[in-house]
Motif scaffolding. Structure first.
Motif, PDB file in Angstrom:
ATOM      1  N   ASN A  74     -18.970   8.367 -29.795  1.00 20.53           N
ATOM      2  CA  ASN A  74     -20.075   8.283 -30.753  1.00 20.53           C
ATOM      3  C   ASN A  74     -20.663   9.654 -31.066  1.00 20.53           C
ATOM      4  OD1 ASN A  74     -21.212   8.620 -28.245  1.00 20.53           O
ATOM      5  ND2 ASN A  74     -22.828   7.106 -28.541  1.00 20.53           N
ATOM      6  N   ARG A  75     -20.278  10.689 -30.326  1.00 18.62           N
ATOM      7  CA  ARG A  75     -20.827  12.028 -30.542  1.00 18.62           C
ATOM      8  C   ARG A  75     -19.838  13.025 -31.133  1.00 18.62           C
ATOM      9  NH1 ARG A  75     -22.665  13.302 -24.711  1.00 18.62           N
ATOM     10  NH2 ARG A  75     -21.433  15.057 -25.363  1.00 18.62           N
ATOM     11  N   TYR A  76     -18.554  12.868 -30.834  1.00 17.40           N
ATOM     12  CA  TYR A  76     -17.567  13.864 -31.260  1.00 17.40           C
ATOM     13  C   TYR A  76     -16.171  13.263 -31.219  1.00 17.40           C
ATOM     14  CZ  TYR A  76     -16.835  14.244 -26.222  1.00 17.40           C
ATOM     15  OH  TYR A  76     -16.582  13.964 -24.906  1.00 17.40           O
ATOM     16  N   SER A  77     -15.197  14.048 -31.689  1.00 18.99           N
ATOM     17  CA  SER A  77     -13.783  13.688 -31.593  1.00 18.99           C
ATOM     18  C   SER A  77     -13.093  14.712 -30.703  1.00 18.99           C
ATOM     19  CB  SER A  77     -13.121  13.728 -32.976  1.00 18.99           C
ATOM     20  OG  SER A  77     -13.591  12.693 -33.784  1.00 18.99           O
ATOM     21  N   LEU A  78     -12.245  14.223 -29.818  1.00 21.75           N
ATOM     22  CA  LEU A  78     -11.414  15.089 -28.995  1.00 21.75           C
ATOM     23  C   LEU A  78      -9.993  14.974 -29.538  1.00 21.75           C
ATOM     24  CD1 LEU A  78     -11.054  16.916 -26.484  1.00 21.75           C
ATOM     25  CD2 LEU A  78     -10.518  14.826 -25.211  1.00 21.75           C
TER      26      LEU A  78
END
Length: 126
Positions: free
Chosen positions: A90-94
């Motif tokens: 929900n905060r970033y993409s890895l």
């Protein structure tokens, strides 16, 4: 070394890569190679490994001058052919470049090859 120092290797086989005719996908892949960690690092208590980057569609689009939809499509293409894996939170993409070690191994760098040639030369002169 700062993230914007150093170099990456690009193989000429990219010229026959299936996405060569999709410039937004090619440039997205090269961008991901450029921003991927070249060594493991900690970020917010999480280890981001060599060949991985933390980013978002919006960040890539902004830095590349592409639309978010173009980036989304490019990431989808790269995932479909196994070039990358993509984990969303929900905060970033890895994003992980699947064959980063093959693409960016330090064994056959020009500097290492040059040192080997110099070393062979001096050994042959002895």
């Amino acid at each position: 070394m700062a993230k914007d120092e150093g170099y990456i290797k690009l193989f000429r086989s990219l010229l026959t890569w299936e996405w060569i005719d999709k410039p937004e996908t090619l440039s997205t892949f090269i961008f991901l190679l450029l921003v991927a960690n070249h060594s493991d690092n900690e970020w917010h208590g999480t280890t981001i490994k060599r060949g991985q980057t933390v980013t978002s569609y919006t960040e890539i689009a902004h830095k590349m001058g592409l639309s978010v939809q173009q980036v989304r499509t490019s990431i989808k293409r790269l995932k479909s052919t196994g070039e990358i894996t993509h984990q969303k939170t929900n905060r970033y993409s890895l994003i992980t470049i699947s064959n980063y070690e093959v693409y960016q191994s330090v064994v056959n760098t020009p500097i290492n090859n040059q040192a080997t040639v110099s070393q062979q030369s001096s050994n042959n002169q002895s």
